[in-house]
Design an enzyme around this catalytic site. Structure first.
Site, PDB file in Angstrom:
ATOM      1  N   ARG A  43      11.444  -5.598   4.843  1.00 20.08           N
ATOM      2  CA  ARG A  43      11.037  -3.928   4.840  1.00 20.08           C
ATOM      3  C   ARG A  43      12.038  -3.244   5.667  1.00 20.08           C
ATOM      4  O   ARG A  43      12.942  -2.980   6.918  1.00 20.08           O
ATOM      5  CB  ARG A  43      10.652  -4.329   5.337  1.00 20.08           C
ATOM      6  CG  ARG A  43      10.061  -1.927   5.248  1.00 20.08           C
ATOM      7  CD  ARG A  43       8.165  -1.682   5.357  1.00 20.08           C
ATOM      8  NE  ARG A  43       7.936  -2.519   6.319  1.00 20.08           N
ATOM      9  CZ  ARG A  43       6.225  -2.220   5.891  1.00 20.08           C
ATOM     10  NH1 ARG A  43       5.411  -1.846   5.292  1.00 20.08           N
ATOM     11  NH2 ARG A  43       5.554  -3.400   6.835  1.00 20.08           N
ATOM     12  N   LYS A  91       0.160  -1.481   0.207  1.00 19.84           N
ATOM     13  CA  LYS A  91       0.045   0.051   0.030  1.00 19.84           C
ATOM     14  C   LYS A  91       0.654   1.241  -0.327  1.00 19.84           C
ATOM     15  O   LYS A  91       0.889   2.201  -1.015  1.00 19.84           O
ATOM     16  CB  LYS A  91      -1.182  -0.462   1.596  1.00 19.84           C
ATOM     17  CG  LYS A  91      -1.614  -1.498   1.314  1.00 19.84           C
ATOM     18  CD  LYS A  91      -2.812  -0.993   2.822  1.00 19.84           C
ATOM     19  CE  LYS A  91      -2.450  -1.195   3.176  1.00 19.84           C
ATOM     20  NZ  LYS A  91      -1.262  -2.345   3.983  1.00 19.84           N
ATOM     21  N   ARG A 136      -0.648  -9.375  13.052  1.00 17.20           N
ATOM     22  CA  ARG A 136      -1.367  -7.927  12.361  1.00 17.20           C
ATOM     23  C   ARG A 136      -2.054  -8.884  10.977  1.00 17.20           C
ATOM     24  O   ARG A 136      -3.686  -8.400  10.792  1.00 17.20           O
ATOM     25  CB  ARG A 136       0.181  -7.618  11.915  1.00 17.20           C
ATOM     26  CG  ARG A 136       1.182  -6.315  12.653  1.00 17.20           C
ATOM     27  CD  ARG A 136       1.827  -5.364  11.791  1.00 17.20           C
ATOM     28  NE  ARG A 136       1.608  -4.866  10.604  1.00 17.20           N
ATOM     29  CZ  ARG A 136       3.002  -4.840  10.325  1.00 17.20           C
ATOM     30  NH1 ARG A 136       3.789  -4.720  10.357  1.00 17.20           N
ATOM     31  NH2 ARG A 136       3.178  -4.114   9.113  1.00 17.20           N
ATOM     32  N   ARG A 190      11.472  -0.586  11.362  1.00 20.31           N
ATOM     33  CA  ARG A 190       9.996  -0.799  11.808  1.00 20.31           C
ATOM     34  C   ARG A 190       9.622  -1.748  13.073  1.00 20.31           C
ATOM     35  O   ARG A 190       9.795  -3.629  12.751  1.00 20.31           O
ATOM     36  CB  ARG A 190       8.209  -1.172  11.622  1.00 20.31           C
ATOM     37  CG  ARG A 190       7.707   0.461  10.837  1.00 20.31           C
ATOM     38  CD  ARG A 190       6.796   1.156   9.373  1.00 20.31           C
ATOM     39  NE  ARG A 190       5.757   0.095   9.488  1.00 20.31           N
ATOM     40  CZ  ARG A 190       4.615  -0.654   8.895  1.00 20.31           C
ATOM     41  NH1 ARG A 190       4.742  -0.007   8.019  1.00 20.31           N
ATOM     42  NH2 ARG A 190       3.675  -0.822   9.318  1.00 20.31           N
ATOM     43  N   ARG A 246      -9.891   0.759   8.920  1.00 23.87           N
ATOM     44  CA  ARG A 246      -9.765  -1.036   8.712  1.00 23.87           C
ATOM     45  C   ARG A 246     -10.631  -1.990   9.838  1.00 23.87           C
ATOM     46  O   ARG A 246     -10.242  -3.016  10.347  1.00 23.87           O
ATOM     47  CB  ARG A 246      -8.066  -1.097   9.691  1.00 23.87           C
ATOM     48  CG  ARG A 246      -6.466  -1.565   9.154  1.00 23.87           C
ATOM     49  CD  ARG A 246      -5.778  -1.256  10.361  1.00 23.87           C
ATOM     50  NE  ARG A 246      -4.612  -1.662   9.913  1.00 23.87           N
ATOM     51  CZ  ARG A 246      -3.507  -1.402   8.963  1.00 23.87           C
ATOM     52  NH1 ARG A 246      -3.649   0.227   8.904  1.00 23.87           N
ATOM     53  NH2 ARG A 246      -2.390  -1.631   9.100  1.00 23.87           N
TER      54      ARG A 246
HETATM   55  P1  AP5 Z   1       4.842  -1.974   1.838  1.00 25.47           P
HETATM   56  O1  AP5 Z   1       4.493  -0.596   0.440  1.00 25.47           O
HETATM   57  O2  AP5 Z   1       5.689  -1.240   2.879  1.00 25.47           O
HETATM   58  O3  AP5 Z   1       3.871  -2.040   2.548  1.00 25.47           O
HETATM   59  P2  AP5 Z   1       2.211  -1.400   3.073  1.00 25.47           P
HETATM   60  O4  AP5 Z   1       0.709  -3.037   2.215  1.00 25.47           O
HETATM   61  O5  AP5 Z   1       2.134  -0.729   2.905  1.00 25.47           O
HETATM   62  O6  AP5 Z   1       2.442  -2.562   4.675  1.00 25.47           O
HETATM   63  P3  AP5 Z   1       2.555  -1.773   5.053  1.00 25.47           P
HETATM   64  O7  AP5 Z   1       3.058  -3.141   6.783  1.00 25.47           O
HETATM   65  O8  AP5 Z   1       2.686  -0.421   6.040  1.00 25.47           O
HETATM   66  O9  AP5 Z   1       1.063  -1.615   6.123  1.00 25.47           O
HETATM   67  P4  AP5 Z   1      -0.531  -2.252   7.498  1.00 25.47           P
HETATM   68  O10 AP5 Z   1      -0.941  -2.305   7.195  1.00 25.47           O
HETATM   69  O11 AP5 Z   1       0.311  -3.128   8.221  1.00 25.47           O
HETATM   70  O12 AP5 Z   1       1.118  -0.841   8.423  1.00 25.47           O
HETATM   71  P5  AP5 Z   1       0.027   0.350   8.797  1.00 25.47           P
HETATM   72  O13 AP5 Z   1       1.916   1.620   8.625  1.00 25.47           O
HETATM   73  O14 AP5 Z   1      -0.762   0.525   7.871  1.00 25.47           O
HETATM   74  O15 AP5 Z   1       6.031  -2.633   1.358  1.00 25.47           O
HETATM   75  C1  AP5 Z   1       5.939  -4.234   2.527  1.00 25.47           C
HETATM   76  C2  AP5 Z   1       7.738  -4.424   1.998  1.00 25.47           C
HETATM   77  O16 AP5 Z   1       6.722  -4.842   0.681  1.00 25.47           O
HETATM   78  C3  AP5 Z   1       8.339  -3.311   1.867  1.00 25.47           C
HETATM   79  O17 AP5 Z   1       9.689  -3.649   1.727  1.00 25.47           O
HETATM   80  C4  AP5 Z   1       8.264  -2.748   0.014  1.00 25.47           C
HETATM   81  O18 AP5 Z   1       9.902  -2.644  -0.380  1.00 25.47           O
HETATM   82  C5  AP5 Z   1       7.995  -4.495  -0.807  1.00 25.47           C
HETATM   83  N1  AP5 Z   1       7.341  -4.718  -1.447  1.00 25.47           N
HETATM   84  C6  AP5 Z   1       6.170  -3.705  -2.402  1.00 25.47           C
HETATM   85  N2  AP5 Z   1       5.769  -4.198  -3.150  1.00 25.47           N
HETATM   86  C7  AP5 Z   1       6.207  -5.307  -3.490  1.00 25.47           C
HETATM   87  C8  AP5 Z   1       6.209  -6.111  -4.508  1.00 25.47           C
HETATM   88  N3  AP5 Z   1       5.185  -5.923  -5.542  1.00 25.47           N
HETATM   89  N4  AP5 Z   1       6.955  -7.015  -5.048  1.00 25.47           N
HETATM   90  C9  AP5 Z   1       8.118  -7.336  -4.085  1.00 25.47           C
HETATM   91  N5  AP5 Z   1       7.944  -6.226  -2.770  1.00 25.47           N
HETATM   92  C10 AP5 Z   1       7.110  -5.447  -2.622  1.00 25.47           C
HETATM   93  O19 AP5 Z   1       0.538   0.768  10.758  1.00 25.47           O
HETATM   94  C11 AP5 Z   1       1.023   0.522  11.166  1.00 25.47           C
HETATM   95  C12 AP5 Z   1      -0.054  -0.308  12.571  1.00 25.47           C
HETATM   96  O20 AP5 Z   1      -0.538   1.180  12.803  1.00 25.47           O
HETATM   97  C13 AP5 Z   1      -0.816  -1.373  12.261  1.00 25.47           C
HETATM   98  O21 AP5 Z   1      -0.307  -2.186  12.947  1.00 25.47           O
HETATM   99  C14 AP5 Z   1      -1.867  -0.593  13.299  1.00 25.47           C
HETATM  100  O22 AP5 Z   1      -1.450  -1.035  15.048  1.00 25.47           O
HETATM  101  C15 AP5 Z   1      -2.105   0.858  13.772  1.00 25.47           C
HETATM  102  N6  AP5 Z   1      -2.698   1.733  12.599  1.00 25.47           N
HETATM  103  C16 AP5 Z   1      -2.886   2.038  10.982  1.00 25.47           C
HETATM  104  N7  AP5 Z   1      -4.018   1.993  10.860  1.00 25.47           N
HETATM  105  C17 AP5 Z   1      -4.703   1.827  11.740  1.00 25.47           C
HETATM  106  C18 AP5 Z   1      -6.685   2.082  11.808  1.00 25.47           C
HETATM  107  N8  AP5 Z   1      -7.528   2.141  11.261  1.00 25.47           N
HETATM  108  N9  AP5 Z   1      -6.644   0.872  12.637  1.00 25.47           N
HETATM  109  C19 AP5 Z   1      -6.501   0.800  13.556  1.00 25.47           C
HETATM  110  N10 AP5 Z   1      -4.844   0.654  13.877  1.00 25.47           N
HETATM  111  C20 AP5 Z   1      -4.315   1.365  13.195  1.00 25.47           C
END
Ligand code: AP5
Length: 216
Positions: free
Chosen positions: A127, A13, A166, A155, A88
């Site tokens: 990552r 994402k 997660r 992270r 979410r």
């Molecule tokens: P990346 O692009 O970083 O993936 P992502 O989908 O953004 O993953 P996140 O881990 O950031 O998502 P998340 O939803 O768990 O975390 P968030 O920060 O929102 O890619 C991942 C890796 O893969 C990278 O190394 C990249 O280079 C690689 N990659 C990308 N595309 C690729 C491809 N096509 N092929 C190969 N490799 C690839 O949330 C974190 C925490 O915040 C949550 O756990 C929760 O505690 C809290 N939180 C956030 N939002 C909410 C909410 N709405 N409600 C409640 N809690 C929340």
């Protein structure tokens, strides 16, 4: 363009959003980034969120909903935004709907990036991000250039253990958001397996199709 990117942790994402927001000239609203900034700054929200995030648990709805509603009410969101990581849970989706309706605005598209569970741990544990630019790398799939390698950070929630939690939370709490948006006809599913450039092309094509449909 008002759009949402959803998908499991590590679906790509953040990687996809970085380019899409430039293409559509809209602000990127990542709830994960906003919460991490709050933790780093030691705000009241950050202190409350930290304990949930470290363990890979969701931050309580009331905290996240208030944060997002306040953010999308800001002037730079008047002509659109990209939400990444929100909603979410079903209550978050319902609250967003109500806020948009009150504002007389509507969502254009919800993009679900689909990646099999088996690929998630490798993506998450490999990552690394650049604290200076926000760029996201992967030790294998998107190796960082040598000149930034020393300053990259991992992270706190990118351990294998937190990742498993997660992913479980995604299936339990976030997957029910998919039928919610499917019913509105705004949901598009995109295969997230392939290079980031390939996935990007699929998303742009899917958004084009949604736009064409809306115009007809
Ligand atoms: P990346 O692009 O970083 O993936 P992502 O989908 O953004 O993953 P996140 O881990 O950031 O998502 P998340 O939803 O768990 O975390 P968030 O920060 O929102 O890619 C991942 C890796 O893969 C990278 O190394 C990249 O280079 C690689 N990659 C990308 N595309 C690729 C491809 N096509 N092929 C190969 N490799 C690839 O949330 C974190 C925490 O915040 C949550 O756990 C929760 O505690 C809290 N939180 C956030 N939002 C909410 C909410 N709405 N409600 C409640 N809690 C929340």
């Amino acid at each position: 363009m008002r759009m949402i990117l959803i998908g499991p942790p590590g679906a790509g994402k953040g990687t996809q959003a970085a380019n899409l927001v430039q293409t559509y000239s809209i602000p990127h609203i990542s709830t994960g980034d906003m919460l991490r900034t709050a933790v780093k700054q030691g705000t009241e929200l950050g202190k409350q969120a930290d304990v949930f995030m470290k363990a890979g648990n969701l931050v309580p709805d009331e905290l996240v909903i208030a944060m997002v509603i306040e953010r999308i009410g800001q002037a730079d969101c008047d002509s659109g935004f990209m939400l990444d990581g929100f909603p979410r849970t079903r209550p978050q989706a319902v609250a967003l709907d109500a806020a948009l309706e009150t504002a007389g605005a509507a969502l254009d598209a919800v993009v679900l990036i689909e990646v099999p569970d088996a690929m998630i741990t490798e993506r998450i544990t490999g990552r690394r991000s650049d604290p200076q630019t926000g760029d996201i790398y992967h030790l294998t799939f998107r190796p960082p250039p040598a000149e930034v390698a020393d300053r990259l950070v991992q992270r706190k929630d990118d351990t294998a253990e937190a990742c498993a939690n997660r992913l479980a939370k995604y299936h339990k709490d976030t997957a029910p958001v998919v039928p919610f948006y499917e019913e509105t006809g705004k949901l598009v599913r995109v295969d997230g397996v392939g290079t980031p450039a390939e996935v990007q092309l699929r998303i742009v094509a899917a958004l084009q199709a949604v736009n064409n449909q809306a115009a007809n």
